[in-house]
Design a protein around this motif. Structure first.
Motif: not given
Length: 211
Positions: A99-104, A138-145
């Protein structure tokens, strides 16, 4: 006294928050859901919604269960009886849901993870579990990577790691620009993969092989 939420795992507490978070009670969470239902214009007391706050909170506990798991628990056991194997190990097409941390809002995709062992190897299912643990936050794809790379590097100390994530984000398709079918690709390389472009090509070839 309110419980204190301390995310666990590789550098997670520092990345998620600079201080511990007071965790509200389940009743507080359900009341917040009722408020949101009323805010969107519906009646939280009608038959179809009266149990929604309980279901919502139960679902969130599962969807965001990664906050309560430590990837170290899955990476600490390695196997050294591999017949001297020291070449690339690739686990391809690992599905994940985050889930995107900006908009869930959800983003879904596949992870491709490779490493060159420096000693023991880890069970293949453990790589997939690491992806799930970090994806269920809660994530961004960049941080998840970056978190996946950091956990593997910290606990396995391989000679090199290659990670590629491909995902579609609902925050782009359901709202805002509303573009369906857009894929986002993130990669990160360490060790021999970072130092030798030929190894990056090999990784990409193996990932795309047969497609």
């Amino acid at each position: 006294m309110d419980a204190i939420l301390k995310p666990i795992g590789s550098q997670v507490e520092a990345e998620v928050s600079s201080k511990p978070v007071a965790r509200p009670s389940r009743e507080d969470a359900e009341a917040a859901v009722r408020t949101l239902l009323a805010w969107v214009g519906d009646d939280p007391d009608r038959e179809g919604l009266v149990d929604t706050p309980k279901r919502f909170v139960k679902a969130y506990k599962e969807i965001f269960g990664g906050y309560f798991e430590d990837p170290a628990e899955h990476l600490k056991r390695t196997f050294e009886e591999v017949g001297g194997y020291d070449d690339i190990i690739l686990v391809r097409d690992i599905p994940f849901h985050s889930h995107c941390e900006h908009h869930v809002l959800p983003f879904d995709g596949h992870a491709h993870i490779a490493y060159y062992p420096s000693g023991g190897v880890v069970g293949l299912s453990k790589i997939a579990r690491v992806v799930d643990i970090f994806a269920k936050r809660l994530q961004t794809q960049e941080n998840l990577t970056a978190q996946i790379v950091s956990a593997i590097d910290e606990h396995l100390s391989p000679r090199g790691i290659a990670v590629m994530l491909e995902a579609e984000h609902k925050c782009m398709s359901m709202r805002g620009i509303r573009k369906e079918g857009v894929s986002t690709v993130t990669t990160q390389f360490t060790g021999v993969f970072r130092d030798d472009p030929a190894e990056q090509v090999r990784f990409m070839t193996l990932v795309r092989g047969g497609r």
